[in-house]
Design a protein around this motif. Structure first.
Motif, PDB file in Angstrom:
ATOM      1  N   LEU A   1      11.243  14.273 -53.380  1.00  0.00           N
ATOM      2  CA  LEU A   1      11.325  13.918 -54.800  1.00  0.00           C
ATOM      3  C   LEU A   1      12.290  12.781 -55.085  1.00  0.00           C
ATOM      4  O   LEU A   1      12.282  12.221 -56.180  1.00  0.00           O
ATOM      5  CB  LEU A   1      11.747  15.147 -55.622  1.00  0.00           C
ATOM      6  N   GLY A   2      13.153  12.460 -54.122  1.00  0.00           N
ATOM      7  CA  GLY A   2      14.187  11.473 -54.387  1.00  0.00           C
ATOM      8  C   GLY A   2      15.456  12.161 -54.874  1.00  0.00           C
ATOM      9  O   GLY A   2      15.692  13.344 -54.613  1.00  0.00           O
ATOM     10  N   ALA A   3      16.262  11.413 -55.606  1.00  0.00           N
ATOM     11  CA  ALA A   3      17.621  11.859 -55.921  1.00  0.00           C
ATOM     12  C   ALA A   3      17.676  12.908 -57.032  1.00  0.00           C
ATOM     13  O   ALA A   3      18.313  12.732 -58.071  1.00  0.00           O
ATOM     14  CB  ALA A   3      18.478  10.658 -56.298  1.00  0.00           C
TER      15      ALA A   3
ATOM     16  N   VAL B   1      11.429  21.070 -57.914  1.00  0.00           N
ATOM     17  CA  VAL B   1      11.859  21.739 -56.680  1.00  0.00           C
ATOM     18  C   VAL B   1      11.033  22.987 -56.419  1.00  0.00           C
ATOM     19  O   VAL B   1      10.661  23.270 -55.272  1.00  0.00           O
ATOM     20  CB  VAL B   1      13.355  22.088 -56.766  1.00  0.00           C
ATOM     21  N   ARG B   2      10.746  23.735 -57.468  1.00  0.00           N
ATOM     22  CA  ARG B   2       9.944  24.943 -57.274  1.00  0.00           C
ATOM     23  C   ARG B   2       8.545  24.596 -56.797  1.00  0.00           C
ATOM     24  O   ARG B   2       7.952  25.326 -56.005  1.00  0.00           O
ATOM     25  CB  ARG B   2       9.894  25.743 -58.578  1.00  0.00           C
ATOM     26  N   GLY B   3       8.026  23.465 -57.267  1.00  0.00           N
ATOM     27  CA  GLY B   3       6.730  23.014 -56.781  1.00  0.00           C
ATOM     28  C   GLY B   3       6.760  22.662 -55.310  1.00  0.00           C
ATOM     29  O   GLY B   3       5.821  22.969 -54.574  1.00  0.00           O
ATOM     30  N   VAL B   4       7.847  22.021 -54.877  1.00  0.00           N
ATOM     31  CA  VAL B   4       8.008  21.708 -53.453  1.00  0.00           C
ATOM     32  C   VAL B   4       8.032  22.987 -52.628  1.00  0.00           C
ATOM     33  O   VAL B   4       7.360  23.101 -51.590  1.00  0.00           O
ATOM     34  CB  VAL B   4       9.296  20.886 -53.212  1.00  0.00           C
ATOM     35  N   LEU B   5       8.791  23.982 -53.084  1.00  0.00           N
ATOM     36  CA  LEU B   5       8.878  25.245 -52.354  1.00  0.00           C
ATOM     37  C   LEU B   5       7.506  25.905 -52.233  1.00  0.00           C
ATOM     38  O   LEU B   5       7.111  26.349 -51.153  1.00  0.00           O
ATOM     39  CB  LEU B   5       9.855  26.187 -53.067  1.00  0.00           C
ATOM     40  N   ARG B   6       6.781  25.963 -53.321  1.00  0.00           N
ATOM     41  CA  ARG B   6       5.471  26.616 -53.278  1.00  0.00           C
ATOM     42  C   ARG B   6       4.477  25.808 -52.445  1.00  0.00           C
ATOM     43  O   ARG B   6       3.598  26.374 -51.798  1.00  0.00           O
ATOM     44  CB  ARG B   6       4.955  26.847 -54.695  1.00  0.00           C
ATOM     45  N   HIS B   7       4.626  24.502 -52.473  1.00  0.00           N
ATOM     46  CA  HIS B   7       3.742  23.642 -51.685  1.00  0.00           C
ATOM     47  C   HIS B   7       3.987  23.839 -50.198  1.00  0.00           C
ATOM     48  O   HIS B   7       3.038  23.907 -49.403  1.00  0.00           O
ATOM     49  CB  HIS B   7       3.989  22.191 -52.086  1.00  0.00           C
ATOM     50  N   LEU B   8       5.246  23.936 -49.815  1.00  0.00           N
ATOM     51  CA  LEU B   8       5.594  24.087 -48.399  1.00  0.00           C
ATOM     52  C   LEU B   8       5.471  25.527 -47.929  1.00  0.00           C
ATOM     53  O   LEU B   8       5.229  25.784 -46.748  1.00  0.00           O
ATOM     54  CB  LEU B   8       7.021  23.586 -48.150  1.00  0.00           C
ATOM     55  N   GLY B   9       5.706  26.477 -48.817  1.00  0.00           N
ATOM     56  CA  GLY B   9       5.617  27.882 -48.443  1.00  0.00           C
ATOM     57  C   GLY B   9       6.857  28.440 -47.810  1.00  0.00           C
ATOM     58  O   GLY B   9       7.020  29.661 -47.723  1.00  0.00           O
ATOM     59  N   ALA B  10       7.768  27.594 -47.351  1.00  0.00           N
ATOM     60  CA  ALA B  10       9.016  28.044 -46.734  1.00  0.00           C
ATOM     61  C   ALA B  10       9.966  26.858 -46.640  1.00  0.00           C
ATOM     62  O   ALA B  10       9.543  25.752 -46.277  1.00  0.00           O
ATOM     63  CB  ALA B  10       8.768  28.621 -45.336  1.00  0.00           C
ATOM     64  N   VAL B  11      11.225  27.083 -46.957  1.00  0.00           N
ATOM     65  CA  VAL B  11      12.272  26.071 -46.820  1.00  0.00           C
ATOM     66  C   VAL B  11      13.399  26.705 -46.014  1.00  0.00           C
ATOM     67  O   VAL B  11      13.980  27.717 -46.417  1.00  0.00           O
ATOM     68  CB  VAL B  11      12.788  25.598 -48.194  1.00  0.00           C
ATOM     69  N   GLN B  12      13.709  26.098 -44.875  1.00  0.00           N
ATOM     70  CA  GLN B  12      14.679  26.701 -43.962  1.00  0.00           C
ATOM     71  C   GLN B  12      16.107  26.546 -44.467  1.00  0.00           C
ATOM     72  O   GLN B  12      16.489  25.509 -45.022  1.00  0.00           O
ATOM     73  CB  GLN B  12      14.563  26.069 -42.574  1.00  0.00           C
ATOM     74  N   LEU B  13      16.892  27.578 -44.254  1.00  0.00           N
ATOM     75  CA  LEU B  13      18.320  27.578 -44.554  1.00  0.00           C
ATOM     76  C   LEU B  13      19.097  27.338 -43.268  1.00  0.00           C
ATOM     77  O   LEU B  13      18.697  27.774 -42.193  1.00  0.00           O
ATOM     78  CB  LEU B  13      18.742  28.915 -45.156  1.00  0.00           C
TER      79      LEU B  13
ATOM     80  N   ALA C   1       1.870  10.371 -54.825  1.00  0.00           N
ATOM     81  CA  ALA C   1       2.886  10.599 -55.863  1.00  0.00           C
ATOM     82  C   ALA C   1       3.246  12.075 -55.918  1.00  0.00           C
ATOM     83  O   ALA C   1       2.371  12.934 -55.999  1.00  0.00           O
ATOM     84  CB  ALA C   1       2.354  10.141 -57.221  1.00  0.00           C
ATOM     85  N   PRO C   2       4.539  12.405 -55.874  1.00  0.00           N
ATOM     86  CA  PRO C   2       4.941  13.811 -55.954  1.00  0.00           C
ATOM     87  C   PRO C   2       4.723  14.367 -57.354  1.00  0.00           C
ATOM     88  O   PRO C   2       4.712  13.628 -58.343  1.00  0.00           O
ATOM     89  CB  PRO C   2       6.430  13.768 -55.601  1.00  0.00           C
ATOM     90  N   ASP C   3       4.524  15.669 -57.438  1.00  0.00           N
ATOM     91  CA  ASP C   3       4.368  16.336 -58.727  1.00  0.00           C
ATOM     92  C   ASP C   3       5.758  16.617 -59.295  1.00  0.00           C
ATOM     93  O   ASP C   3       6.350  17.669 -59.046  1.00  0.00           O
ATOM     94  CB  ASP C   3       3.588  17.640 -58.548  1.00  0.00           C
ATOM     95  N   ARG C   4       6.277  15.665 -60.032  1.00  0.00           N
ATOM     96  CA  ARG C   4       7.642  15.804 -60.533  1.00  0.00           C
ATOM     97  C   ARG C   4       7.764  16.878 -61.609  1.00  0.00           C
ATOM     98  O   ARG C   4       8.831  17.443 -61.812  1.00  0.00           O
ATOM     99  CB  ARG C   4       8.149  14.457 -61.056  1.00  0.00           C
ATOM    100  N   ARG C   5       6.673  17.169 -62.293  1.00  0.00           N
ATOM    101  CA  ARG C   5       6.736  18.229 -63.304  1.00  0.00           C
ATOM    102  C   ARG C   5       7.004  19.580 -62.651  1.00  0.00           C
ATOM    103  O   ARG C   5       7.708  20.411 -63.210  1.00  0.00           O
ATOM    104  CB  ARG C   5       5.434  18.269 -64.096  1.00  0.00           C
ATOM    105  N   ALA C   6       6.428  19.796 -61.486  1.00  0.00           N
ATOM    106  CA  ALA C   6       6.657  21.052 -60.776  1.00  0.00           C
ATOM    107  C   ALA C   6       8.031  21.088 -60.129  1.00  0.00           C
ATOM    108  O   ALA C   6       8.580  22.166 -59.879  1.00  0.00           O
ATOM    109  CB  ALA C   6       5.574  21.263 -59.716  1.00  0.00           C
TER     110      ALA C   6
END
Length: 421
Positions: A66-68, A36-48, A29-34
């Motif tokens: 996270l879904g839609a 998008v910022r939680g996803v970024l910190r979890h991954l450490g980098a998001v490519q542009l 289950a994803p941490d929905r409370r965190a």
């Protein structure tokens, strides 16, 4: 040569795959409370990337996990500053959550990682050759203007290009990009896809604004973070995450906090170029985040379309090794030579890559221009992924054009009708 520990844990290929999926946010289950910022910190980098078909890649990354989530919500999460947690907004100026810099490629990075890239900023300052000449006085003028006027785009500074050609940068653009790479200037916001430049001393929170870490410590921390984001990976996998050199990884990996493991079928891949260890022996098939080994990965799998720039599939050799799936971005391949399409997006379902979809949008119709399926069993998952993606980008219909197995086109279309009603 640094003496490296022998592996103490053995993982099956399936266990390694599940660990990787959980580490990347696709299992459990994803941490929905965190959010998008939680996803970024979890991954450490998001490519542009500039390509936008369904959406730009940095929007597709949190969507896939996270879904839609709303696209405006995604942008605000990356670029909107806020007072630090627990401090009254009137007392403390807003601080950014992220900044843009060169990591795996041009990436959005958590602002806490600013100190870790001091080694790269120093390397850029020592670089003797550049693709663009820097006009006399342009660098100082850009810094002076930003200091006087606050955050500005390249257009605000005087123009990004000399001509309409994308590569023909103006002197101002050359100067501000050089300042960005040196770390005197930072991008903590984009407006309409344009970088907004500011002085790092003003934009980066003071506790983080330092280059005190030596090169070894910077690399050690990035290796540790890459291992956590991957869950388990070869030396080459870990090096690729933030585009480090293998010799840099080898110099610090024994002190990184990662643990040596063996993974079924990974031995040859782990050795890589210039592999070494005690007595020239590869130290083990791979390295793992110790926290990832503490519990068995369980939970719900995501079914979704993946951006070709998703960190789950960044490293093509890793993707083939983990998923037995060969994928190449064909956006820059001449049309007659494309096999799967301009922006073919792998389909993840049940922890496997089960097909590809090359999407397009025509009004409120999502068009699957070309679909590749891993047999009939992939039809429900691909239909589900298409239907969810259509809803996310406000499309009310999905049209399937070509399918690699023509006899599966009608079953796929029928399944979409069933889901969409």
């Amino acid at each position: 040569m640094t003496s490296l520990p022998r592996p103490t844990t053995e993982l099956s290929a399936d266990e390694a795959r599940r660990i990787a999926l959980r580490a990347q946010g696709f299992l459990g289950a994803p941490d929905r409370r965190a959010g998008v910022r939680g996803v970024l910190r979890h991954l450490g980098a998001v490519q542009l990337d500039t390509i936008s078909v369904l959406a730009r890649s940095h929007e597709l990354i949190p969507y896939a996990r996270l879904g839609a989530v709303g696209r405006k919500t995604v942008e605000q999460a990356y670029w909107t500053s806020a007072p630090p947690a627990g401090t009254p907004s009137a007392e403390t100026p807003p601080a950014p959550h992220a900044f843009e810099y060169w990591s795996h490629a041009a990436c959005i990075l958590p602002v806490e990682e600013w100190p870790h890239f001091a080694f790269r900023r120093r390397a850029y300052r020592a670089r003797p050759h550049w693709n663009h000449d820097l006009p006399d006085g342009a660098y100082d003028q850009v810094v002076k203007q930003l200091r006087a006027e606050g955050p500005l785009t390249a257009t605000d500074l005087g123009g990004a290009k000399k001509t309409s050609e994308w590569w023909d940068w103006s002197g101002t653009k050359v100067a501000v990009e050089r300042a960005l790479m040196y770390g005197e200037v930072v991008c903590v916001e984009r407006r309409g896809w344009k970088r907004v430049y500011d002085l790092a001393e003003r934009a980066i929170p003071e506790p983080l604004l330092h280059d005190e870490l030596d090169d070894r410590e910077c690399v050690r921390r990035l290796v540790r973070l890459a291992g956590r984001s991957l869950g388990v990976g070869t030396r080459a996998d870990i090096a690729d995450y933030h585009r480090l050199k293998l010799e840099q990884v080898d110099a610090v990996i024994a002190d990184s906090g990662l643990v040596a493991v063996t993974v079924e079928g990974w031995g040859r891949a782990a050795a890589g170029k210039g592999a070494g260890g005690s007595g020239g022996r590869p130290a083990g098939d791979a390295w793992a985040d110790p926290a990832a080994l503490e519990t068995v990965p369980r939970g719900r799998h995501r079914t979704t379309l993946l951006s070709p720039f998703d960190s789950l599939i960044w490293e093509r050799a890793r993707t083939e090794r983990i998923f037995d799936f060969t994928h190449r971005l064909e956006a820059y391949t001449p049309r007659p030579k494309r096999i799967h399409g301009y922006f073919a997006m792998p389909v993840l379902a049940g922890g496997r890559l089960v097909g590809r979809v090359d999407p397009a949008r025509e009004g409120r119709t999502l068009v699957a221009r070309q679909v590749t399926l891993d047999g009939a069993k992939a039809v429900p998952a691909v239909a589900q992924a298409l239907a969810e993606a259509a809803g996310w980008v406000d499309c009310t219909d999905v049209r399937v054009e070509r399918v690699d197995a023509p006899d599966l086109r009608e079953p796929l279309a029928a399944e979409l009708v069933r889901i969409l009603g």
